[in-house]
Scaffold this active site. Structure first.
Site, PDB file in Angstrom:
ATOM      1  N   ARG A  72      -8.976  16.987   0.454  1.00  0.00           N
ATOM      2  CA  ARG A  72     -10.232  16.217   0.351  1.00  0.00           C
ATOM      3  C   ARG A  72     -11.033  16.303   1.640  1.00  0.00           C
ATOM      4  O   ARG A  72     -12.266  16.280   1.620  1.00  0.00           O
ATOM      5  CB  ARG A  72      -9.977  14.771  -0.066  1.00  0.00           C
TER       6      ARG A  72
ATOM      7  N   SER B  43     -13.012   7.604   0.477  1.00  0.00           N
ATOM      8  CA  SER B  43     -11.835   8.343   0.005  1.00  0.00           C
ATOM      9  C   SER B  43     -12.118   9.819  -0.233  1.00  0.00           C
ATOM     10  O   SER B  43     -11.261  10.660  -0.061  1.00  0.00           O
ATOM     11  CB  SER B  43     -11.319   7.727  -1.295  1.00  0.00           C
TER      12      SER B  43
ATOM     13  N   GLU C  94     -18.107   5.597 -13.923  1.00  0.00           N
ATOM     14  CA  GLU C  94     -17.830   7.035 -13.969  1.00  0.00           C
ATOM     15  C   GLU C  94     -18.509   7.729 -15.145  1.00  0.00           C
ATOM     16  O   GLU C  94     -18.847   8.913 -15.069  1.00  0.00           O
ATOM     17  CB  GLU C  94     -16.323   7.286 -14.015  1.00  0.00           C
TER      18      GLU C  94
ATOM     19  N   PHE D 202      -9.743   8.816 -12.895  1.00  0.00           N
ATOM     20  CA  PHE D 202     -10.924   8.235 -13.560  1.00  0.00           C
ATOM     21  C   PHE D 202     -11.848   9.323 -14.095  1.00  0.00           C
ATOM     22  O   PHE D 202     -12.481   9.170 -15.134  1.00  0.00           O
ATOM     23  CB  PHE D 202     -11.723   7.366 -12.593  1.00  0.00           C
TER      24      PHE D 202
ATOM     25  N   HIS E 104      -7.170  12.709  -5.259  1.00  0.00           N
ATOM     26  CA  HIS E 104      -5.966  11.890  -5.408  1.00  0.00           C
ATOM     27  C   HIS E 104      -5.201  12.238  -6.682  1.00  0.00           C
ATOM     28  O   HIS E 104      -4.749  11.362  -7.418  1.00  0.00           O
ATOM     29  CB  HIS E 104      -6.302  10.398  -5.373  1.00  0.00           C
TER      30      HIS E 104
ATOM     31  N   ASP F 106      -0.103   3.934  -4.697  1.00  0.00           N
ATOM     32  CA  ASP F 106      -0.951   3.286  -5.709  1.00  0.00           C
ATOM     33  C   ASP F 106      -0.311   3.218  -7.091  1.00  0.00           C
ATOM     34  O   ASP F 106      -0.743   2.446  -7.949  1.00  0.00           O
ATOM     35  CB  ASP F 106      -2.305   3.995  -5.803  1.00  0.00           C
TER      36      ASP F 106
ATOM     37  N   ARG G 249      -4.505  13.761  -1.939  1.00  0.00           N
ATOM     38  CA  ARG G 249      -4.627  12.780  -0.878  1.00  0.00           C
ATOM     39  C   ARG G 249      -3.926  13.153   0.435  1.00  0.00           C
ATOM     40  O   ARG G 249      -4.495  12.979   1.501  1.00  0.00           O
ATOM     41  CB  ARG G 249      -4.086  11.447  -1.402  1.00  0.00           C
TER      42      ARG G 249
END
Lengths: 269, 308
Positions: B10, B37, B58, B83, B109, B117, B167
């Site tokens: 990322r 993020s 989204e 998402f 992620h 998470d 991530r």
């Protein structure tokens, strides 16, 4: 005396009836309730377009969000010269550019492929944002329906339009009070739609969606308005123009019989 | 000893985008409240007029992205892979793919590597969801530099692309990113006895395992279209195949390779990935990789069994 726009609308209702009869399926009810809004946009001098140059960069964009009423849009586009009227006969046919729900890649003049409800307004917001980024003058019109407001995504688009002060966006709501399985009040009541739009921060207008003077006034005031997007909530009648179709949820979808077709055409003479 | 700063895919994406946007004015980013993020803070400050923030929405993000793209923009629509694509899959299907809108869908992620998470945030089916969409290109970088290069490649491609990001920070995994192309792959290690096919940061584990068994390692960073030619040539030589991915075994690389092999070169194939399960929390994602067979020792054990 019948005005020019009324005359166009009456003749297009006949085209739509024939198209859906020939196709053996299609949505007459919503096509008729929204037709006058479409006719006012395309033939009332508001939408800037070049039918011989459908991708002209400075054109205004018309986004049909509730794609199932595309018979109305197809009839309007043919009359506006985007394609020969002859092609209207091929609605929903194999390899026809007139798909059952509109396809941008299949037919020039269609700005957005739609069908699943709730998505078209977001696309229209994206287009209006692009015009703002480029400081371009073109305007985006988005036709939706009252029932499409069942979709949560509509409200996501509404918030974004207000946040970015998209005064180059006009939403037209075909409020015919009907959806596939019955009355909107029974399936999912929308309450006071105008109050909802107002509280979200829209320039909110309510009109009679079958009175051209009111539609044209609404479109004019939307274009003048600045720093806020405009919604024109148009009270309409499902199946408008044919007495035995008006206000009957059964005409949401489905073709007329041959007998119904000739009765309806006679009424529209 | 020189201490190099570890970076993630990322990070590579965020830095590439800032560089790209300087020259290419058509680049626009649409964000759904995850700019920190997704490493987009720098972009949002340098190019505020080209950074659209739609909030936690989204579905709308994807429709807005399609509208921008159909008005001439090169759009990066960014969120977590759990998402997007998932909440907004139908917007991707119709507003992006059916319109053939020039939208780059960036899902970060992805995989168990998301760690603490837990299951809801560990996308294990994003590639499956994207592979079935007509015209969708899928790219999955393995480290910072490769993410940087694939972001630029995605921007140059006209049409929908899904870029799968991750991530954790890692050391450099891939030495050279000069000849990346859509539909390409990289042979990271030559070997004779078994072909290891993988993508993403888990390649670090795969390379270690392969070195123990004279394995050939191919980085299938372009999951769709996939480099059939290179895959088949290697499999023909080695006669054995293992796919390794931080993703469900249903619909990911394992499935893609099975589809190819079964039609032209039926060979013994083992799929290492997540087998019809949700993920779970772990402070160290390596615990999760260990549990699901994604560490070098576990991978080497599967290879050893195949070779016996």
């Amino acid at each position: 005396m019948e005005t020019n726009l009324e005359k166009i609308a009456r003749s297009l209702r006949k085209e739509i009836l024939k198209m859906v009869w020939q196709a053996g399926s299609g949505h007459i009810g919503g096509s008729f309730s929204s037709l006058d809004l479409l006719v006012a946009c395309y033939f009332g001098g508001f939408l800037s377009f070049e039918s011989h140059d459908p991708y002209w960069p400075s054109r205004d964009r018309f986004v049909l969000s509730n794609g199932h009423v595309c018979p109305a849009l197809y009839a309007v586009l043919a009359t506006a010269g985007f394609f020969p009227k002859e092609k209207l006969k091929r609605l929903r046919d194999f390899q026809s550019p007139l798909q059952g729900h509109p396809s941008r890649l299949a037919l020039a003049g269609i700005e957005n492929s739609s069908g699943p409800l709730g998505q078209g307004l977001s696309v229209a917001v994206g287009m209006a944002l692009a015009a703002k980024i480029d400081q371009a003058k073109w305007h985006v019109y988005c036709l939706t329906s009252d029932a499409e407001h069942n979709e949560g995504q509509i409200w996501e688009g509404v918030m974004t339009a207000v946040k970015y002060k998209l005064d180059n966006l006009t939403i037209l709501v075909d409020k015919n009070g009907t959806q596939i399985d019955g009355r909107t009040d029974e399936i999912m009541p929308l309450g006071d739609l105008a109050a909802k739009y107002l509280s979200f921060g829209f320039n909110t207008l309510e009109i009679d969606g079958h009175r051209f003077d009111q539609i044209l006034d609404g479109l004019a005031s939307a274009k003048r308005h600045s720093r806020q997007p405009t919604v024109i909530i148009a009270k309409t009648i499902l199946g408008k123009g044919v007495s035995f179709m008006e206000g009957k949820p059964v005409w949401h979808e489905g073709p007329p019989t041959k007998e119904e077709l000739s009765r309806a055409l006679k009424e529209l003479e | 000893m020189i201490k190099t700063k570890l970076k993630s895919t990322r990070d590579g994406f965020g830095e590439a985008l800032v560089k790209l946007a300087k020259k290419e004015k058509k680049i626009v980013v649409v964000d759904a409240d995850l700019k920190t993020s997704l490493r987009l803070v720098d972009f949002s400050q340098k190019y505020p007029e080209r950074f659209i923030e739609v909030g936690v929405a989204e579905q709308n993000m994807m429709g807005v992205a399609a509208g921008l793209a159909m008005s001439g923009k090169i759009v990066f629509a960014t969120s977590f892979a759990c998402f997007s694509p998932a909440i907004n899959w139908n917007n991707i299907r119709i507003s992006v793919c059916y319109n053939h809108a020039n939208v780059k869908i960036v899902g970060s992620h992805a995989g168990l590597a998301t760690g603490p998470d837990g299951a809801s945030h560990q996308a294990l089916e994003d590639i499956s969801l994207m592979r079935v969409l007509p015209g969708m290109v899928i790219l999955a970088p393995s480290d910072f530099d490769q993410a940087f290069a694939l972001t630029i490649l995605a921007a140059r491609h006209k049409g929908p692309v899904y870029l799968r990001l991750t991530r954790p920070t890692t050391a450099k995994i891939v030495a050279d990113n000069k000849n990346l192309k859509i539909g390409g792959s990289q042979i990271l290690r030559k070997g004779r006895r078994i072909t290891f096919l993988s993508y993403g940061p888990v390649l670090a584990e795969v390379l270690k395992a392969a070195s123990k068994v004279d394995g050939e390692v191919i980085n299938c960073y372009s999951l769709k279209p996939i480099d059939q030619e290179t895959i088949l040539a290697s499999c023909r030589r080695t006669g054995r195949v293992i796919t390794i991915e931080d993703h469900s075994i249903f619909g990911g690389l394992g499935s893609a390779v099975a589809e190819i092999l079964i039609q032209s070169l039926p060979l013994p194939l083992r799929m290492i990935g997540i087998d019809d399960q949700f993920g779970e929390s772990s402070r160290d994602f390596l615990d999760l990789w260990e549990k699901h067979g994604l560490t070098s020792q576990k991978i080497a054990a599967v290879a050893g069994k195949m070779l016996r």
